[in-house]
Design a protein around this motif. Sequence first.
Motif, PDB file in Angstrom:
ATOM      1  N   LEU A  13     -25.383  45.975 -73.531  1.00 42.93           N
ATOM      2  CA  LEU A  13     -24.641  47.235 -73.517  1.00 42.93           C
ATOM      3  C   LEU A  13     -24.521  47.769 -72.097  1.00 42.93           C
ATOM      4  CD1 LEU A  13     -23.107  49.389 -75.052  1.00 42.93           C
ATOM      5  CD2 LEU A  13     -25.295  50.545 -75.477  1.00 42.93           C
ATOM      6  N   LYS A  14     -25.559  47.610 -71.295  1.00 45.51           N
ATOM      7  CA  LYS A  14     -25.479  48.050 -69.895  1.00 45.51           C
ATOM      8  C   LYS A  14     -24.353  47.306 -69.182  1.00 45.51           C
ATOM      9  CE  LYS A  14     -28.303  46.568 -66.837  1.00 45.51           C
ATOM     10  NZ  LYS A  14     -29.461  46.264 -66.011  1.00 45.51           N
ATOM     11  N   GLN A  15     -24.187  46.019 -69.473  1.00 46.37           N
ATOM     12  CA  GLN A  15     -23.111  45.251 -68.860  1.00 46.37           C
ATOM     13  C   GLN A  15     -21.749  45.822 -69.262  1.00 46.37           C
ATOM     14  OE1 GLN A  15     -25.420  44.051 -66.694  1.00 46.37           O
ATOM     15  NE2 GLN A  15     -23.838  42.492 -66.455  1.00 46.37           N
ATOM     16  N   ARG A  16     -21.630  46.216 -70.502  1.00 47.18           N
ATOM     17  CA  ARG A  16     -20.379  46.830 -70.987  1.00 47.18           C
ATOM     18  C   ARG A  16     -20.134  48.160 -70.285  1.00 47.18           C
ATOM     19  NH1 ARG A  16     -17.165  46.412 -75.817  1.00 47.18           N
ATOM     20  NH2 ARG A  16     -15.563  48.011 -75.593  1.00 47.18           N
ATOM     21  N   ILE A  17     -21.193  48.942 -70.096  1.00 47.78           N
ATOM     22  CA  ILE A  17     -21.062  50.226 -69.403  1.00 47.78           C
ATOM     23  C   ILE A  17     -20.669  50.006 -67.946  1.00 47.78           C
ATOM     24  CG2 ILE A  17     -22.309  52.304 -68.655  1.00 47.78           C
ATOM     25  CD1 ILE A  17     -21.487  52.116 -71.721  1.00 47.78           C
ATOM     26  N   THR A  86     -26.547  60.058 -79.281  1.00 55.61           N
ATOM     27  CA  THR A  86     -26.004  59.114 -80.253  1.00 55.61           C
ATOM     28  C   THR A  86     -24.533  59.354 -80.556  1.00 55.61           C
ATOM     29  OG1 THR A  86     -26.812  60.551 -82.021  1.00 55.61           O
ATOM     30  CG2 THR A  86     -28.231  58.709 -81.369  1.00 55.61           C
ATOM     31  N   ASP A  87     -23.966  60.398 -79.962  1.00 53.14           N
ATOM     32  CA  ASP A  87     -22.533  60.638 -80.118  1.00 53.14           C
ATOM     33  C   ASP A  87     -22.032  61.493 -78.950  1.00 53.14           C
ATOM     34  OD1 ASP A  87     -22.546  63.546 -80.828  1.00 53.14           O
ATOM     35  OD2 ASP A  87     -23.527  62.852 -82.646  1.00 53.14           O
ATOM     36  N   PRO A  88     -20.727  61.543 -78.750  1.00 51.15           N
ATOM     37  CA  PRO A  88     -20.170  62.289 -77.617  1.00 51.15           C
ATOM     38  C   PRO A  88     -20.483  63.786 -77.646  1.00 51.15           C
ATOM     39  CG  PRO A  88     -18.543  60.759 -78.461  1.00 51.15           C
ATOM     40  CD  PRO A  88     -19.690  60.762 -79.441  1.00 51.15           C
ATOM     41  N   TYR A  89     -20.551  64.374 -78.829  1.00 49.69           N
ATOM     42  CA  TYR A  89     -20.848  65.807 -78.910  1.00 49.69           C
ATOM     43  C   TYR A  89     -22.231  66.111 -78.353  1.00 49.69           C
ATOM     44  CZ  TYR A  89     -21.836  70.434 -80.754  1.00 49.69           C
ATOM     45  OH  TYR A  89     -22.195  71.740 -80.867  1.00 49.69           O
ATOM     46  N   VAL A  90     -23.214  65.316 -78.709  1.00 50.63           N
ATOM     47  CA  VAL A  90     -24.573  65.523 -78.191  1.00 50.63           C
ATOM     48  C   VAL A  90     -24.577  65.350 -76.667  1.00 50.63           C
ATOM     49  CG1 VAL A  90     -26.964  64.696 -78.236  1.00 50.63           C
ATOM     50  CG2 VAL A  90     -25.667  64.868 -80.365  1.00 50.63           C
ATOM     51  N   ALA A  91     -23.860  64.349 -76.170  1.00 56.47           N
ATOM     52  CA  ALA A  91     -23.788  64.127 -74.722  1.00 56.47           C
ATOM     53  C   ALA A  91     -23.141  65.320 -74.019  1.00 56.47           C
ATOM     54  CB  ALA A  91     -23.010  62.843 -74.435  1.00 56.47           C
ATOM     55  N   ALA A 115     -20.462  53.955 -77.260  1.00 56.94           N
ATOM     56  CA  ALA A 115     -21.232  54.139 -76.021  1.00 56.94           C
ATOM     57  C   ALA A 115     -20.321  54.572 -74.881  1.00 56.94           C
ATOM     58  CB  ALA A 115     -21.978  52.869 -75.660  1.00 56.94           C
ATOM     59  N   GLU A 116     -19.143  53.982 -74.785  1.00 60.31           N
ATOM     60  CA  GLU A 116     -18.206  54.377 -73.728  1.00 60.31           C
ATOM     61  C   GLU A 116     -17.791  55.835 -73.881  1.00 60.31           C
ATOM     62  OE1 GLU A 116     -14.922  51.668 -73.675  1.00 60.31           O
ATOM     63  OE2 GLU A 116     -16.161  50.007 -72.923  1.00 60.31           O
ATOM     64  N   ARG A 117     -17.565  56.278 -75.097  1.00 60.66           N
ATOM     65  CA  ARG A 117     -17.194  57.681 -75.338  1.00 60.66           C
ATOM     66  C   ARG A 117     -18.355  58.611 -74.993  1.00 60.66           C
ATOM     67  NH1 ARG A 117     -15.702  57.901 -81.088  1.00 60.66           N
ATOM     68  NH2 ARG A 117     -15.399  60.107 -80.671  1.00 60.66           N
ATOM     69  N   ILE A 118     -19.574  58.186 -75.288  1.00 59.02           N
ATOM     70  CA  ILE A 118     -20.758  58.983 -74.948  1.00 59.02           C
ATOM     71  C   ILE A 118     -20.877  59.103 -73.429  1.00 59.02           C
ATOM     72  CG2 ILE A 118     -23.290  59.005 -74.997  1.00 59.02           C
ATOM     73  CD1 ILE A 118     -23.057  57.625 -77.801  1.00 59.02           C
ATOM     74  N   VAL A 119     -20.725  57.985 -72.739  1.00 60.85           N
ATOM     75  CA  VAL A 119     -20.798  57.990 -71.271  1.00 60.85           C
ATOM     76  C   VAL A 119     -19.712  58.892 -70.692  1.00 60.85           C
ATOM     77  CG1 VAL A 119     -20.474  56.556 -69.209  1.00 60.85           C
ATOM     78  CG2 VAL A 119     -21.959  55.770 -71.067  1.00 60.85           C
TER      79      VAL A 119
END
Length: 147
Positions: A13-17, A86-91, A115-119
């Motif tokens: 997942l880090k590679q994807r980020i 765990t979701d964009p709203y929390v982020a 994960a991309e949306r959270i980031v």
Amino acid sequence: MIALGSDHGGFPLKQRIKEYLDAHGLEYQDFGCMDTSSCDYPVYAQLAAEAVALGKCERGIVICTTGVGISIAANKVKGIRCALCTDPYVAEMTRRHNDANMLAMGAGVVGPNLAERIVEAFLTTEFEGGRHQRRVDLITEMEGKTK
């Protein structure tokens, strides 16, 4: 500059980020791990968190299988407010209200698209300040204090 860290469970997942950050022209430093060989998440949480705490990086993103262990480890570094999201709203809300400077995610909990949306939410949301600053200050005062 964004500090990145993961263990073997969070490596893919880090590679994807990293691909996401590259695509958006965002600079980062990868503090490890560098492959899927078994390793200890506290090592990489500490390296990434210290880069943020020392001002070498503005924010950090750390990833393990659940996000729990690596977030606990990152929060041991003075000056770090690492939030497991765990979701964009929390982020978004942890940036608005807690001025979180590190994001933790669980690779076994969130998929790459989420994960991309959270980031994105974590990196684009600003701290609101105001009444929330008082609370962040109270958290900061707690560091190193034990009754």
